[in-house]
Design an enzyme around this catalytic site. Sequence first.
Site, mmCIF file in Angstrom:
data_model
loop_
_atom_site.group_PDB
_atom_site.id
_atom_site.type_symbol
_atom_site.label_atom_id
_atom_site.label_comp_id
_atom_site.label_asym_id
_atom_site.label_seq_id
_atom_site.Cartn_x
_atom_site.Cartn_y
_atom_site.Cartn_z
ATOM 1 N N ASN A 9 0.868 -1.176 0.000
ATOM 2 C CA ASN A 9 0.000 0.000 0.000
ATOM 3 C C ASN A 9 0.906 1.227 0.000
ATOM 4 O O ASN A 9 1.542 1.520 1.008
ATOM 5 C CB ASN A 9 -0.886 -0.060 1.261
ATOM 6 C CG ASN A 9 -1.705 1.199 1.448
ATOM 7 O OD1 ASN A 9 -1.778 2.060 0.569
ATOM 8 N ND2 ASN A 9 -2.328 1.308 2.612
ATOM 9 N N TRP A 10 0.960 1.906 -1.130
ATOM 10 C CA TRP A 10 1.893 3.038 -1.259
ATOM 11 C C TRP A 10 1.333 4.317 -0.645
ATOM 12 O O TRP A 10 2.010 5.330 -0.601
ATOM 13 C CB TRP A 10 2.254 3.270 -2.738
ATOM 14 C CG TRP A 10 2.990 2.133 -3.387
ATOM 15 C CD1 TRP A 10 3.359 0.942 -2.805
ATOM 16 C CD2 TRP A 10 3.459 2.068 -4.737
ATOM 17 N NE1 TRP A 10 4.021 0.145 -3.711
ATOM 18 C CE2 TRP A 10 4.100 0.821 -4.920
ATOM 19 C CE3 TRP A 10 3.401 2.943 -5.825
ATOM 20 C CZ2 TRP A 10 4.667 0.432 -6.134
ATOM 21 C CZ3 TRP A 10 3.965 2.563 -7.039
ATOM 22 C CH2 TRP A 10 4.597 1.319 -7.177
ATOM 23 N N LYS A 11 0.081 4.272 -0.213
ATOM 24 C CA LYS A 11 -0.564 5.432 0.424
ATOM 25 C C LYS A 11 -0.384 6.686 -0.444
ATOM 26 O O LYS A 11 -0.428 6.600 -1.666
ATOM 27 C CB LYS A 11 -0.030 5.616 1.850
ATOM 28 C CG LYS A 11 -0.150 4.311 2.657
ATOM 29 C CD LYS A 11 0.023 4.493 4.128
ATOM 30 C CE LYS A 11 -0.149 3.140 4.815
ATOM 31 N NZ LYS A 11 -0.120 3.224 6.259
ATOM 32 N N GLU A 166 -5.399 -5.414 10.490
ATOM 33 C CA GLU A 166 -4.421 -4.362 10.764
ATOM 34 C C GLU A 166 -4.760 -3.672 12.081
ATOM 35 O O GLU A 166 -5.584 -2.749 12.116
ATOM 36 C CB GLU A 166 -4.436 -3.323 9.635
ATOM 37 C CG GLU A 166 -4.082 -3.894 8.284
ATOM 38 C CD GLU A 166 -3.547 -2.814 7.349
ATOM 39 O OE1 GLU A 166 -2.391 -2.942 6.937
ATOM 40 O OE2 GLU A 166 -4.264 -1.844 7.058
ATOM 41 N N GLY A 233 2.810 -1.238 4.327
ATOM 42 C CA GLY A 233 2.816 0.194 4.035
ATOM 43 C C GLY A 233 4.237 0.694 3.806
ATOM 44 O O GLY A 233 4.790 0.583 2.718
ATOM 45 N N GLY A 234 4.849 1.208 4.870
ATOM 46 C CA GLY A 234 6.175 1.839 4.769
ATOM 47 C C GLY A 234 7.208 0.995 4.034
ATOM 48 O O GLY A 234 7.921 1.507 3.155
#
Length: 250
Positions: A9-11, A166, A233-234
């Site tokens: 998830n690159w947000k 999550e 994510g990160g």
Amino acid sequence: MRKKFIAGNWKMYTTAATAKALAEGVAKGVADNAVTVAVCPPFPWLALVADVLRGSAVAVGGQNCHYANEGAYTGDVSPQMLLDAGCKYVLVGHSERRHGINEPDLFLNRKVKAATSAGLNVIFCVGELLAEREAKQTEDVLDYQLSAGLAGLSKDAVAKLTIAYEPVWAIGTGKVAKPEEAQEAHAFIRKCFAAQFGEAAANALLIQYGGSVKPDNARELLKLPDVDGALVGGAALKAESFLGIVHAAV
Ligand code: PGA
């Protein structure tokens, strides 16, 4: 045997140039289909990233969608638009939308129905806040998010679902759930899913863990019996660390 599924998830990160380079790096490192892999870039880069990944073993997903197919919904994107842009997946109910901008369960339920009936696979995110965990409400929260968010889904829709557990306190904090906490929550999610949709659907369901997954903690999480993958994510913003997690799943 459930096949592992790792999604990035690159947000709201990357530029056009870094998104392209990141997609190229990920594609290069995923040689086969031993693990299912997808990346979810920001909307403006979807078509660009889908172009880069065409013919590779890496699929594309949107980070959100509306439930309507078209209409006067400024700033929104429909499931059909995601499909047209080359998406196979969409995230629904990420905590940054549930809690960040108060998307209610009924709204998420409509999105899951619309996205699956349009033909998208949905990664439906659930998870408790720190205060809820401390008050021992984790199971109540998960049960409610699943029953409200997935109410009334058809058999076809259920087959297009992945659940991402999550815990909100683990997202972007570096605080990963302990293996026993993750396993307990995943097993509970599978039990709820069985009550809602039957044993066979629950046994086939992929449940990803999300929240500070990194290459150095992925292996321990991914070997748990009810952890079928990760939503990252990160660590998905660098090809090397994302691929480290993908390889930990093999
Ligand atoms: P994180 O984010 O890996 O940076 O904790 C996970 C997510 O929000 O999906």
